[in-house]
Design a protein around this motif. Structure first.
Motif, PDB file in Angstrom:
ATOM      1  N   TRP A 142       0.848  -1.187   0.000  1.00 31.51           N
ATOM      2  CA  TRP A 142       0.000   0.000   0.000  1.00 31.51           C
ATOM      3  C   TRP A 142       0.888   1.243   0.000  1.00 31.51           C
ATOM      4  CZ3 TRP A 142      -5.040  -0.514   3.308  1.00 31.51           C
ATOM      5  CH2 TRP A 142      -5.537  -1.823   3.211  1.00 31.51           C
ATOM      6  N   ARG A 201      -6.273   9.276  -8.709  1.00 34.94           N
ATOM      7  CA  ARG A 201      -5.727   8.089  -9.377  1.00 34.94           C
ATOM      8  C   ARG A 201      -6.833   7.068  -9.642  1.00 34.94           C
ATOM      9  NH1 ARG A 201      -1.586   5.611  -4.880  1.00 34.94           N
ATOM     10  NH2 ARG A 201      -0.842   7.667  -4.318  1.00 34.94           N
ATOM     11  N   PRO A 204      -6.714   0.112  -9.432  1.00 41.12           N
ATOM     12  CA  PRO A 204      -6.738  -0.217  -8.006  1.00 41.12           C
ATOM     13  C   PRO A 204      -6.025   0.809  -7.135  1.00 41.12           C
ATOM     14  CG  PRO A 204      -5.162  -1.611  -9.169  1.00 41.12           C
ATOM     15  CD  PRO A 204      -5.891  -0.851 -10.215  1.00 41.12           C
ATOM     16  N   TYR A 206      -4.758   1.277  -3.120  1.00 36.41           N
ATOM     17  CA  TYR A 206      -4.513   0.681  -1.794  1.00 36.41           C
ATOM     18  C   TYR A 206      -3.711   1.705  -1.004  1.00 36.41           C
ATOM     19  CZ  TYR A 206      -5.838  -3.957  -3.588  1.00 36.41           C
ATOM     20  OH  TYR A 206      -6.518  -5.024  -4.133  1.00 36.41           O
ATOM     21  N   ASP A 236     -10.861  -1.765  -5.633  1.00 39.62           N
ATOM     22  CA  ASP A 236     -10.327  -2.676  -6.657  1.00 39.62           C
ATOM     23  C   ASP A 236     -11.494  -3.536  -7.146  1.00 39.62           C
ATOM     24  OD1 ASP A 236      -8.561  -4.054  -8.291  1.00 39.62           O
ATOM     25  OD2 ASP A 236      -7.198  -4.619  -6.669  1.00 39.62           O
ATOM     26  N   ILE A 239     -13.472  -6.580  -4.464  1.00 40.11           N
ATOM     27  CA  ILE A 239     -13.142  -6.393  -3.043  1.00 40.11           C
ATOM     28  C   ILE A 239     -14.381  -6.681  -2.193  1.00 40.11           C
ATOM     29  CG2 ILE A 239     -12.601  -4.616  -1.334  1.00 40.11           C
ATOM     30  CD1 ILE A 239     -10.166  -5.635  -2.812  1.00 40.11           C
ATOM     31  N   THR A 240     -14.197  -7.411  -1.077  1.00 40.69           N
ATOM     32  CA  THR A 240     -15.304  -7.763  -0.185  1.00 40.69           C
ATOM     33  C   THR A 240     -14.961  -7.375   1.245  1.00 40.69           C
ATOM     34  OG1 THR A 240     -14.532  -9.933   0.531  1.00 40.69           O
ATOM     35  CG2 THR A 240     -15.661  -9.846  -1.595  1.00 40.69           C
ATOM     36  N   MET A 241     -15.972  -7.516   2.109  1.00 37.51           N
ATOM     37  CA  MET A 241     -15.740  -7.323   3.545  1.00 37.51           C
ATOM     38  C   MET A 241     -14.689  -8.293   4.062  1.00 37.51           C
ATOM     39  SD  MET A 241     -19.403  -6.743   5.419  1.00 37.51           S
ATOM     40  CE  MET A 241     -18.964  -6.041   7.013  1.00 37.51           C
ATOM     41  N   GLY A 242     -14.588  -9.442   3.411  1.00 29.36           N
ATOM     42  CA  GLY A 242     -13.582 -10.424   3.819  1.00 29.36           C
ATOM     43  C   GLY A 242     -12.174  -9.868   3.652  1.00 29.36           C
ATOM     44  N   HIS A 243     -11.962  -9.106   2.584  1.00 27.04           N
ATOM     45  CA  HIS A 243     -10.646  -8.472   2.408  1.00 27.04           C
ATOM     46  C   HIS A 243     -10.397  -7.416   3.471  1.00 27.04           C
ATOM     47  CE1 HIS A 243     -11.326  -9.841  -1.923  1.00 27.04           C
ATOM     48  NE2 HIS A 243     -10.303 -10.528  -1.469  1.00 27.04           N
ATOM     49  N   PRO A 314     -21.432   2.973  -2.336  1.00 28.51           N
ATOM     50  CA  PRO A 314     -21.368   3.275  -3.772  1.00 28.51           C
ATOM     51  C   PRO A 314     -21.604   4.748  -4.085  1.00 28.51           C
ATOM     52  CG  PRO A 314     -22.634   1.277  -3.405  1.00 28.51           C
ATOM     53  CD  PRO A 314     -22.321   1.841  -2.050  1.00 28.51           C
ATOM     54  N   GLY A 321     -16.079   9.584  -8.975  1.00 29.72           N
ATOM     55  CA  GLY A 321     -15.887   9.218 -10.371  1.00 29.72           C
ATOM     56  C   GLY A 321     -15.500   7.775 -10.591  1.00 29.72           C
ATOM     57  N   PRO A 324     -19.305   2.155  -9.577  1.00 36.09           N
ATOM     58  CA  PRO A 324     -19.550   1.163  -8.526  1.00 36.09           C
ATOM     59  C   PRO A 324     -19.947  -0.206  -9.063  1.00 36.09           C
ATOM     60  CG  PRO A 324     -21.312   2.787  -8.562  1.00 36.09           C
ATOM     61  CD  PRO A 324     -20.310   3.226  -9.576  1.00 36.09           C
ATOM     62  N   THR A 328     -15.476  -2.318  -6.218  1.00 36.74           N
ATOM     63  CA  THR A 328     -15.945  -2.187  -4.848  1.00 36.74           C
ATOM     64  C   THR A 328     -14.733  -1.825  -4.001  1.00 36.74           C
ATOM     65  OG1 THR A 328     -15.692  -4.565  -4.600  1.00 36.74           O
ATOM     66  CG2 THR A 328     -17.922  -3.732  -4.908  1.00 36.74           C
TER      67      THR A 328
ATOM     68  N   PRO B 488     -15.307 -13.856   6.228  1.00 36.94           N
ATOM     69  CA  PRO B 488     -14.011 -14.527   6.239  1.00 36.94           C
ATOM     70  C   PRO B 488     -12.873 -13.507   6.330  1.00 36.94           C
ATOM     71  CG  PRO B 488     -14.831 -14.391   3.996  1.00 36.94           C
ATOM     72  CD  PRO B 488     -15.908 -13.810   4.887  1.00 36.94           C
ATOM     73  N   VAL B 490      -9.567 -12.558   4.626  1.00 40.21           N
ATOM     74  CA  VAL B 490      -8.804 -12.812   3.395  1.00 40.21           C
ATOM     75  C   VAL B 490      -7.932 -11.591   3.104  1.00 40.21           C
ATOM     76  CG1 VAL B 490      -8.973 -13.413   0.961  1.00 40.21           C
ATOM     77  CG2 VAL B 490     -10.852 -14.002   2.515  1.00 40.21           C
TER      78      VAL B 490
END
Ligand code: ZN
Lengths: 367, 833
Positions: A142, A201, A204, A206, A236, A239-243, A314, A321, A324, A328, B488, B490
């Protein structure tokens, strides 16, 4: 073979070359060398027994006066004696030099306990903690981003889905610059840096954004009008809540140890949906009985409230810009002052802000 | 929001054994955050029983007090045999007189410990042995009513039974911190709904009651300001007994929820608000004049609200009015003229739905947050008004002996909730939890949504969930029902990063370098006042006087954002000096705020349905002041190393910082506030356009500045624009060419006028010596015989070296001579003897 001509014979000079006389001169020299108690005394002994006027030097000079057949023996005799004396001198000189140095070392003893520690400075722990957090995320690839502290109201609120009637926008909570109609605020969160990043930018993205933020709170043990936050933002594909959970677990372990993880509880923030509060498993007791019952760090709760997080709303992506439907993201935010407080057992926020040198010095140059 | 567990359980079939802690944890996992659990009554222990007064003798005592000497039947288990002909019971002395023979009272027998720790025992008092205590509400922790002891209804209990139960003494109360998106949980109805959801048990909706208005209209209403009020319902109850007390169960619930019981009619409206989440306003019907009209305030109107404050109304305030004018701030607070009093017999019940924004603005404008405004601001179920009015009416009839007048006024109708299209797999895609379509549908239905199983799903949120407007809102509902614990862990894989920026690395380098040089870093607030700038001796036209002003500062004495770090750092130094740390070397690295010469343009408020254009972003940035990082250093007392004066230590530290950044910095004398005019150096760097750009100053502070800020005399201060300095730092440091040829050393002593700075002599020598000069160092300054008066002798050590050969003595002499000649030409330096 005897010489043909017998020169004049001096009995005194010849006596000096007698074996007994040579031995005596050598013995006198050796004992005088042994008796020399200092390098200065030895110097005098050298002059008397090995110098130009010493008995052996004088004897050596007489060798030429001897009949040729006697010269060889006498020469050898005197040579041996002089070599013995030279060796004794060298040995004694070395001995005395060592003794002198030993004495010098004894004389030069110092009191090592008189030396005070140097007045080295120190870095403020809020600075070094922000750097350390930055390093955790830089190690994951990152980047650390920064932005202005005096910020446009639109970037601090509207772009983050805090509408015009959101209570946080009132002058009860937010410092506005004069006149308020100019729509400039002291940023209340580091989130406008995220908006600026997304506007500057393409995903992706981070990033983490550590920095100073402002709210109209009177200073007390747990409040300060000026405090510090670190926010993270990832946008990116897929991307989920898991990430989010994985990143925070890694963050927690990097800062608090291998056995620490995080827990999510549903919460509400305008700029994330779904939103969660993050609890940190107590890094002191790890929530294990019986340690947890008397744990002062988590006050027996096993978990420590650490910050807020969620999936980037979103609506925020649209204002920045970002499509969505294609991307995510997740975002999180933690109080750095609060983290310093529970990580290091600091009980009063004012200690961090007042600038007492004892506070900073206690932390040295790293946290 | 505080909710008694017994009240929650009244509407949710929770498992018998579920503890309040388990219930709270379950609700926290669903998004109703636990703030605190309390257990009122748990601090009362021992035998607290119901007693019947058998006999009562009033006795007047010499201290002027009248006491009641009572014999009380406390049940066969606790009664003692009477010493005389009396019935079995206990003798108790009581100071209150609001009861008589035959009344049921609450007796704390010996062994009871009351809230607060008072232990009851048999004790001698007023010539009797008092074998227990007859209790008042206050003594039991049931509110602050000290007016006499509690008298129970005859039907409530039997002597000898536990008194805690009829008193509803013990309960558990969970206090929740309700997030803005969970307005429905500002009611027992909402909390019980989630409690039942969490336990997988049935929920009984307290709003699911029969609404029986009868024919016709109730009290007449007209809504002129429809945007602020989409539903307004009235019902009327008449024939109330003004003396009817609030029953203990209702008062106790209000009390446990944190509200004070007042009168029956008021208590009922508050009770229904807590139960359903619908704020109710009750009017004394006999005090209303003509129809109720909902409209905006007119210029000059005022209203005396229930709290007794006369308020000047704003044209944006939404009002409840009658013929006389304003009688209430809609959704915020009623007016005094029409409020229900202890004598009210007829009540008009208002159950309305007001716009959250309107209520929020009015509440904020008048600094008037109420239980009602708190709920309206966040959103009240717009389909709840009729049930709520019915519920109030029912309770008033049941408890106050009134009757409901036929008729119901209903003005307006709420907008139908919008249908949300939701991709069935969105929850799984957003959360990372494996949630199938059927699980998502089940979760949405569990929270009250109507789901049409098409592609995408058509989801209609329930009326009490105004917050559900977007697909992602529904995802959060699905996630909390499935459980956030299922998310999870990850690690995402970021693309390769570029590490810290140059500016970040440079700031770290400076921080470490200064710490190594003995400086202690501090932090400070950016707020300053005009007196701070006066104290620095900044003149009226000094650019540092042009500061941005905070409209709502914490302190009116510090309304500006600093343009120089001096006030902040000097105050920190003064604080440390006051604590015994006179010898300090402190550093402060933070931003200053420089608005520049002209007024800043206002920042636009841009739309949020698209990204701003480059021009719009430019307009945002143009409105902001410059915010460069400045570095400030302060050295006081003996903190300068090796007894060098503080000013030179501060100056050396600044030069070290420049060296750390790889930036050649020049030093020259300057005169500038807040420094001593003869002991101030300006720090320059090669400018990008002009040569010698000033990036900062260092030196000893003016004595007046030291006195103003209360710092030790001769304190030295330095401040540099670190961003300006860092911008000159080389990206790539060029490697040096190392000459292996021998160095030639030569010294030069030069006599110059006292006023010539050594730096000027050194610059001239350096220029004259040319490329062979490796280094030059001033090693002695001498004044006195034979140097003429008002002159000084400066001794420099020169090191001369060629990259490609050993220099001859002649070559070295040429370097020395040309250097000396240059110094003579530049500053009139004469070679000494
Ligand atoms: Zn713990």
């Amino acid at each position: 073979m005897m010489p043909a001509h017998q020169p004049a014979y001096d009995p005194v000079e010849v006596a000096a070359l007698q074996p007994a006389a040579v031995d005596a001169a050598r013995d006198d020299a050796v004992s005088a060398i042994a008796a020399a108690g200092s390098l200065d005394e030895l110097k005098q002994v050298r002059l008397g027994h090995a110098g130009d006027r010493s008995p052996l030097a004088l004897a050596n000079r007489e060798i030429g006066a001897l009949p040729p057949q006697a010269r060889k023996d006498a020469g050898a005799r005197v040579g041996r004696a002089r070599a013995d004396v030279a060796a004794a001198l060298a040995a004694r000189s070395a001995e005395l030099e060592v003794a002198v140095e030993e004495q010098l070392l004894v004389d030069e003893v110092v009191d090592v306990t008189t030396v005070a520690a140097g007045s080295t400075g120190a870095r403020h722990p809020l600075t070094t903690l922000q750097e350390r957090i930055g390093d955790v995320f830089v190690a994951m690839g990152w980047e650390v981003v920064e932005g202005p502290e005096v910020e446009a109201e639109w970037l601090n609120f509207d772009a983050l889905n805090l509408g015009p009637d959101h209570p946080a926008r009132s002058m009860q909570d937010t410092f506005f610059l004069d006149p308020p109609e100019a729509h400039i605020v002291l940023r209340t969160q580091t989130s406008p840096v995220q908006v600026r990043t997304l506007l500057a930018r393409h995903p992706p993205v981070y990033v983490v954004a550590p920095g100073r933020v402002f709210r109209t709170d009177e200073p007390d043990a747990t409040h300060s009008p000026v405090f510090h936050q670190v926010e993270g933002l990832v946008v990116d594909r897929g991307i989920t809540m898991g990430h989010l959970k994985g990143s925070l677990d890694h963050f927690a372990r990097s800062m608090f140890g291998d056995h620490v993880d995080t827990r999510f509880r549903p919460s509400y923030f305008p700029f994330t949906e779904p939103s969660a509060e993050v609890d940190l498993r107590c890094f002191v007791c790890l929530g294990r009985t019986p340690a947890v019952e008397s744990c002062r760090t988590c006050k027996g709760e096993a978990w420590i409230e650490w910050g807020g997080c969620g999936v980037v709303n979103p609506r925020v992506l649209v204002a920045c810009g970002v499509d969505p439907d294609e991307f995510t993201g997740f975002a999180f935010g933690m109080g750095i002052d609060r983290t310093l407080m529970f990580r290091h057992g600091v009980s009063d926020m004012r200690d961090m802000a007042e600038g007492d040198v004892r506070f900073t010095r206690a932390f040295g140059v790293e946290v | 929001m505080r909710a008694p567990v017994s009240w929650i359980r009244a509407h949710a079939d929770l498992p018998e054994g579920q503890t309040p802690q388990q219930l709270a944890a379950r609700l926290t996992a669903l998004g109703l955050k636990l703030e605190a659990i309390t257990s009122p009554g748990a601090d009362l222990t021992g035998p607290l029983v119901v007693g019947r007064v058998l006999s009562l003798d009033r006795e007047e005592h010499t201290n002027g007090k009248t006491i009641s000497w009572c014999r009380v039947d406390v049940g066969p288990e606790h009664n003692l045999a009477a010493p005389s002909k009396d019935e079995p019971g206990r003798g108790i002395v009581c100071g209150a007189h609001n009861f008589g023979v035959g009344d049921l009272v609450v007796v704390a027998l010996p062994g009871v410990v009351l809230p607060g720790g008072l232990a009851i025992s048999a004790r001698k008092t007023y010539g009797h042995v008092s074998d227990g205590m007859i209790c008042s509400a206050a003594e039991l922790g049931l509110g602050d009513d000290h007016e006499g002891i509690i008298v129970l209804d005859a039907a409530e209990a039997e002597p000898g039974t536990d008194a805690a139960a009829p008193l509803l003494l013990r309960d558990d109360v969970i206090e929740f911190e309700i997030n803005p998106d969970r307005a429905y949980a500002l009611s027992v109805r909402g909390i019980a709904r989630d409690a039942a959801l969490g336990a997988g048990r049935p929920f009984r909706d307290p709003a699911d009651i029969a609404i029986e208005p009868g024919a016709g209209e109730s009290y007449p209403v007209r809504v002129d300001e429809v945007a602020g009020c989409d539903v307004f319902v009235t019902r009327s109850v008449t024939g109330l007994d003004p003396a009817a007390p609030t029953p203990r169960w209702l008062a106790r619930r209000l009390q446990l929820a944190g509200m004070r019981p007042i009168t029956l009619a008021v208590d009922v409206t508050n009770y229904v608000m807590l139960e359903l989440g619908q704020p109710i306003h009750g009017y004394d019907r006999d005090r209303l004049r003509g129809p109720v009209v909902v409209r905006s305030a007119r210029p000059g109107e005022t209203l005396r609200t229930l709290d007794g404050v006369e308020r000047r109304l704003d044209p944006e305030d939404l009002l409840i009015t009658d013929d006389r004018g304003p009688i209430g701030l809609a959704g915020v607070m009623g007016g005094q003229d029409t409020e229900i009093t202890a004598g009210s017999c007829a009540v008009v019940i208002e159950a309305a739905h007001f716009s959250p924004t309107t209520v929020a603005r009015t509440a904020r404008r008048h600094g008037l947050g109420s239980e009602a405004s708190k709920r309206f601001e966040r959103g009240v179920d717009p389909r709840l008004q009729r049930a709520a009015a019915q519920r109030v009416a029912d309770l008033l009839v049941r408890l106050g002996g009134g009757r409901i007048e036929a008729g119901e006024t209903i003005v307006g109708e709420p907008a139908a909730p919008a249908v949300i299209a939701l991709a069935a797999d969105l929850s799984a895609r957003v959360t990372g939890i494996a949630i199938g379509a059927s699980a998502a549908i089940a979760a949405l239905r569990a929270v009250g949504c109507t789901v049409e199983e098409s592609h995408p799903l058509q989801v209609t949120p329930p009326s009490w969930r105004m917050d559900l407007t977007d697909p992602y809102d529904l995802v959060e509902e699905v996630a909390r029902v499935v459980g956030y614990d299922s998310v999870p862990s990850v690690l995402p894989s970021a693309p390769p990063g570029r590490g810290l920026t140059a500016s970040q690395r440079l700031r770290r380098r400076v921080g470490r370098g200064l710490a190594g040089a003995g400086f202690t870093e501090v932090v400070a607030y950016p707020f300053v006042g005009g007196s701070d700038l006066d104290g620095l001796g900044l003149l009226g036209d000094d650019p540092r006087r042009r500061a941005v002003r905070v409209a709502n500062p914490l302190s009116e004495r510090e309304p500006l954002l600093h343009t120089t770090l001096a006030p902040a750092l000097l105050k920190v130094l003064a604080r440390n000096a006051g604590r015994g740390f006179d010898d300090s070397a402190l550093s402060l690295l933070t931003r200053v705020f420089l608005p520049g010469s002209g007024p800043l343009p206002p920042a636009p408020i841009l739309p949020v349905d698209r990204a701003p254009s480059a021009a719009e972003l430019g307009a945002l940035d143009a409105a902001l002041p410059d915010q460069p990082h400045h570095l400030a250093l302060v050295v006081s007392g003996q903190a300068g190393a090796d007894r060098t004066p503080a000013w030179s230590a501060a100056l050396a530290a600044v030069r070290d910082v420049a060296r750390l950044l790889g930036v050649p910095a020049g030093v020259a004398a300057d005169a500038r506030a807040p420094w001593h005019p003869g002991r101030c150096a300006r720090i320059t760097v090669d400018g990008i356009e002009a040569k010698d750009t000033v990036v900062g100053h260092a030196g000893e502070l003016h004595p007046r500045v030291c006195r103003h800020f209360g710092v030790p005399a001769r304190t030295a201060y330095a401040e540099v624009d670190l961003d300006a300095l860092a911008s000159r730092a080389p990206d790539v440091v060029p490697g040096p060419a190392i000459s292996a040829f021998p160095v030639a050393k030569t010294d030069l002593a030069l006599v110059v006028d006292e006023r010539v700075p050594a730096g000027a002599v050194e610059s001239a020598l350096r220029a004259g010596a040319g490329d062979l000069l490796e280094s030059i160092r001033l090693f002695d300054v001498y004044r006195g015989h034979p140097v003429p008066a008002a002159h000084k002798s400066l001794a420099f050590a020169l090191r001369v070296r060629a990259p490609d050969r050993t220099l001859t003595d002649d070559e070295v002499a040429v370097v020395r001579d040309t250097a000396a000649a240059a110094a003579r030409a530049a500053v009139g330096a004469e070679l000494r003897g």
